[in-house]
Design a protein around this motif. Sequence first.
Motif, PDB file in Angstrom:
ATOM      1  N   ALA A 226       0.775  -0.989  -0.010  1.00  0.00           N
ATOM      2  CA  ALA A 226       0.310  -0.109   0.023  1.00  0.00           C
ATOM      3  C   ALA A 226       0.616   0.926   0.234  1.00  0.00           C
ATOM      4  N   GLN A 227       2.192   1.304   0.839  1.00  0.00           N
ATOM      5  CA  GLN A 227       2.899   2.854   0.682  1.00  0.00           C
ATOM      6  C   GLN A 227       3.733   2.499  -0.580  1.00  0.00           C
ATOM      7  N   THR A 228       3.809   1.551  -1.035  1.00  0.00           N
ATOM      8  CA  THR A 228       4.869   2.037  -2.513  1.00  0.00           C
ATOM      9  C   THR A 228       3.760   1.976  -3.637  1.00  0.00           C
ATOM     10  N   GLN A 229       2.134   1.809  -4.082  1.00  0.00           N
ATOM     11  CA  GLN A 229       1.203   2.212  -4.312  1.00  0.00           C
ATOM     12  C   GLN A 229       0.675   3.739  -3.798  1.00  0.00           C
ATOM     13  N   LEU A 230       0.386   4.224  -3.049  1.00  0.00           N
ATOM     14  CA  LEU A 230       0.619   5.658  -2.128  1.00  0.00           C
ATOM     15  C   LEU A 230       1.680   6.242  -3.243  1.00  0.00           C
ATOM     16  N   GLU A 231       2.649   5.759  -2.657  1.00  0.00           N
ATOM     17  CA  GLU A 231       4.522   6.622  -2.892  1.00  0.00           C
ATOM     18  C   GLU A 231       4.068   7.458  -4.034  1.00  0.00           C
ATOM     19  N   ALA A 232       3.860   5.776  -5.384  1.00  0.00           N
ATOM     20  CA  ALA A 232       3.405   5.918  -6.361  1.00  0.00           C
ATOM     21  C   ALA A 232       2.396   6.590  -7.556  1.00  0.00           C
ATOM     22  N   LEU A 233       1.863   7.366  -6.571  1.00  0.00           N
ATOM     23  CA  LEU A 233       0.505   8.130  -7.247  1.00  0.00           C
ATOM     24  C   LEU A 233       1.144   9.835  -7.410  1.00  0.00           C
ATOM     25  N   PRO A 234       0.297  10.755  -8.830  1.00  0.00           N
ATOM     26  CA  PRO A 234       0.597  11.285  -8.831  1.00  0.00           C
ATOM     27  C   PRO A 234       0.400  12.600  -7.507  1.00  0.00           C
ATOM     28  N   ALA A 235       1.294  13.762  -7.579  1.00  0.00           N
ATOM     29  CA  ALA A 235       1.045  14.496  -6.661  1.00  0.00           C
ATOM     30  C   ALA A 235       0.040  14.999  -5.782  1.00  0.00           C
ATOM     31  N   GLU A 236      -0.683  15.806  -7.080  1.00  0.00           N
ATOM     32  CA  GLU A 236      -2.044  15.408  -6.662  1.00  0.00           C
ATOM     33  C   GLU A 236      -2.707  14.884  -6.396  1.00  0.00           C
ATOM     34  N   ARG A 237      -2.834  13.712  -6.881  1.00  0.00           N
ATOM     35  CA  ARG A 237      -3.856  12.701  -5.992  1.00  0.00           C
ATOM     36  C   ARG A 237      -3.733  12.470  -4.628  1.00  0.00           C
ATOM     37  N   ARG A 238      -2.345  12.242  -4.002  1.00  0.00           N
ATOM     38  CA  ARG A 238      -1.807  11.889  -3.178  1.00  0.00           C
ATOM     39  C   ARG A 238      -1.992  13.050  -2.239  1.00  0.00           C
ATOM     40  N   ALA A 239      -1.543  13.945  -2.918  1.00  0.00           N
ATOM     41  CA  ALA A 239      -2.168  15.816  -1.505  1.00  0.00           C
ATOM     42  C   ALA A 239      -3.818  15.305  -1.298  1.00  0.00           C
ATOM     43  N   ALA A 240      -4.825  15.117  -2.454  1.00  0.00           N
ATOM     44  CA  ALA A 240      -5.769  15.329  -2.120  1.00  0.00           C
ATOM     45  C   ALA A 240      -6.087  13.711  -0.668  1.00  0.00           C
ATOM     46  N   LEU A 241      -5.526  12.802  -0.938  1.00  0.00           N
ATOM     47  CA  LEU A 241      -5.615  12.178   0.444  1.00  0.00           C
ATOM     48  C   LEU A 241      -5.678  12.479   1.800  1.00  0.00           C
ATOM     49  N   GLY A 242      -5.344  13.338   1.777  1.00  0.00           N
ATOM     50  CA  GLY A 242      -4.560  14.112   3.271  1.00  0.00           C
ATOM     51  C   GLY A 242      -3.047  13.756   3.620  1.00  0.00           C
ATOM     52  N   ASP A 243      -3.293  13.763   4.992  1.00  0.00           N
ATOM     53  CA  ASP A 243      -1.562  13.474   5.584  1.00  0.00           C
ATOM     54  C   ASP A 243      -1.536  11.469   5.051  1.00  0.00           C
ATOM     55  N   SER A 244      -0.560  11.431   4.422  1.00  0.00           N
ATOM     56  CA  SER A 244      -0.831  10.024   4.539  1.00  0.00           C
ATOM     57  C   SER A 244      -0.090   9.279   4.872  1.00  0.00           C
ATOM     58  N   ASP A 245       0.013   9.162   5.953  1.00  0.00           N
ATOM     59  CA  ASP A 245       0.122   8.187   6.868  1.00  0.00           C
ATOM     60  C   ASP A 245      -1.161   8.148   7.672  1.00  0.00           C
ATOM     61  N   THR A 246      -1.896   8.724   7.661  1.00  0.00           N
ATOM     62  CA  THR A 246      -3.149   8.870   8.065  1.00  0.00           C
ATOM     63  C   THR A 246      -4.538   8.034   7.095  1.00  0.00           C
ATOM     64  N   ALA A 247      -3.482   8.347   5.692  1.00  0.00           N
ATOM     65  CA  ALA A 247      -4.333   7.382   4.408  1.00  0.00           C
ATOM     66  C   ALA A 247      -3.785   6.387   4.691  1.00  0.00           C
ATOM     67  N   LEU A 248      -2.590   5.834   4.952  1.00  0.00           N
ATOM     68  CA  LEU A 248      -1.985   4.748   4.829  1.00  0.00           C
ATOM     69  C   LEU A 248      -2.420   3.591   5.888  1.00  0.00           C
ATOM     70  N   GLU A 249      -2.705   4.313   7.171  1.00  0.00           N
ATOM     71  CA  GLU A 249      -3.885   3.424   7.686  1.00  0.00           C
ATOM     72  C   GLU A 249      -5.117   3.239   7.737  1.00  0.00           C
ATOM     73  N   ALA A 250      -5.864   4.164   7.177  1.00  0.00           N
ATOM     74  CA  ALA A 250      -7.752   3.686   6.966  1.00  0.00           C
ATOM     75  C   ALA A 250      -7.399   2.343   5.488  1.00  0.00           C
ATOM     76  N   ILE A 251      -6.107   2.663   4.788  1.00  0.00           N
ATOM     77  CA  ILE A 251      -6.120   1.310   3.904  1.00  0.00           C
ATOM     78  C   ILE A 251      -5.663   0.221   4.355  1.00  0.00           C
ATOM     79  N   LEU A 252      -4.510   0.197   5.145  1.00  0.00           N
ATOM     80  CA  LEU A 252      -4.198  -0.909   5.923  1.00  0.00           C
ATOM     81  C   LEU A 252      -5.498  -1.752   6.634  1.00  0.00           C
ATOM     82  N   ALA A 253      -5.699  -0.702   7.253  1.00  0.00           N
ATOM     83  CA  ALA A 253      -7.468  -1.272   8.535  1.00  0.00           C
ATOM     84  C   ALA A 253      -8.913  -1.943   8.102  1.00  0.00           C
TER      85      ALA A 253
END
Length: 366
Positions: A226-253
């Motif tokens: 999940a972290q690898t996939q998030l890092e591969a997203l375009p910058a604008e899409r990552r920004a739309a997800l908000g805090d990356s750590d919070t987004a990662l934990e939500a996806i993983l949960a």
Amino acid sequence: MRRMLRNAALAAGLALVTAVAVAQGTTDEEVRFSSTDATLAGTLTLPAGPGPHPAVLLVSGSGPQDRDSALPGVEGYRPFAEIATTLANAGIAVLRYDDRGAGASTGDNLTATTADLAEDAQAGLRFLRSRPDIDPLQVGVVGHSEGALIAPMLASRDPGVAFFVALAPPVADPIEGLVTQERRILEAAGLPADQVADGAQQARTVLELNRDGDWEVLEAVLRYTAQTQLEALPAERRAALGDSDTALEAILASAMVQQRTWMHWVLTHDPARYWRQVRVPALAVFGTLDVQVDAPQNRAALERIASTQGLSQVDIVTLEGANHLFQRAGNGGVEEYAQLSPNLMPALLETLRSWLREHVSIPGAA
């Protein structure tokens, strides 16, 4: 799903809503019926005439789907509505319903296993048999994908299931089937052979960790992915997800909930066991371009069961050019679903209509 509930249905605690007339004298009735921990809403399409009619219950594939089995991103795809119209015009009543947690149905879909969904389908069968305008001796199931896993489950334990149809049924060993699915999806997407092989191996690793209940290692693998996939997203899409750590934990949960419940159930249950117990007429339909339920792999598994168990009442059909959604396809890849006609192949509808007409008695038919 229907309307005139009447005393028998009311006694079963089922609630009726309204009826709407549709083409060729058939009638749609909006209804609700109760499962163990969910109230399910749907549509019963009744043929013209008083009945009692033979009937089928439609059971959808994986993921929360509405009663028409519509697929987000594939505009106009409403296969269960097409099937309901086709069969009602042939004299067969059809019940389709919103999955738990979808549409107007209640219940939790995220933590539901296939066994829970089978209980919901069982409630639909009870509902059909409770109605005076349905012939309780001629009630069967038509399931697609996961629903085609549920159909033989129901038939194996419920002597009241008179027949069933399995569209794209998973029959092979679940890990081997899902590894093949990953490989075929990647091949259809045009990836080079080395990436296809890597993807298939990664899928096998995750599936085996799940099957064995190695949750800590599985979570670590999914976290890295999940972290690898998030890092591969375009910058604008990552920004739309908000805090990356919070987004990662939500996806993983969310992923781990489904891994521990639905996926673990799938990987620890052998779909072939239900087919071995089939004692009623059954039809299995595969598509040659299905990348999600590989036709050669799963048809071969079913043919072995039919041969060794003497299941002469099981018919197997493979439709040329059909993908997993039973559209007429180009390469069968999931990315082309939205590019194709959203309608079911006429050959599928004709196969369903003709096979069912051979196995049920239609009131007033010559």
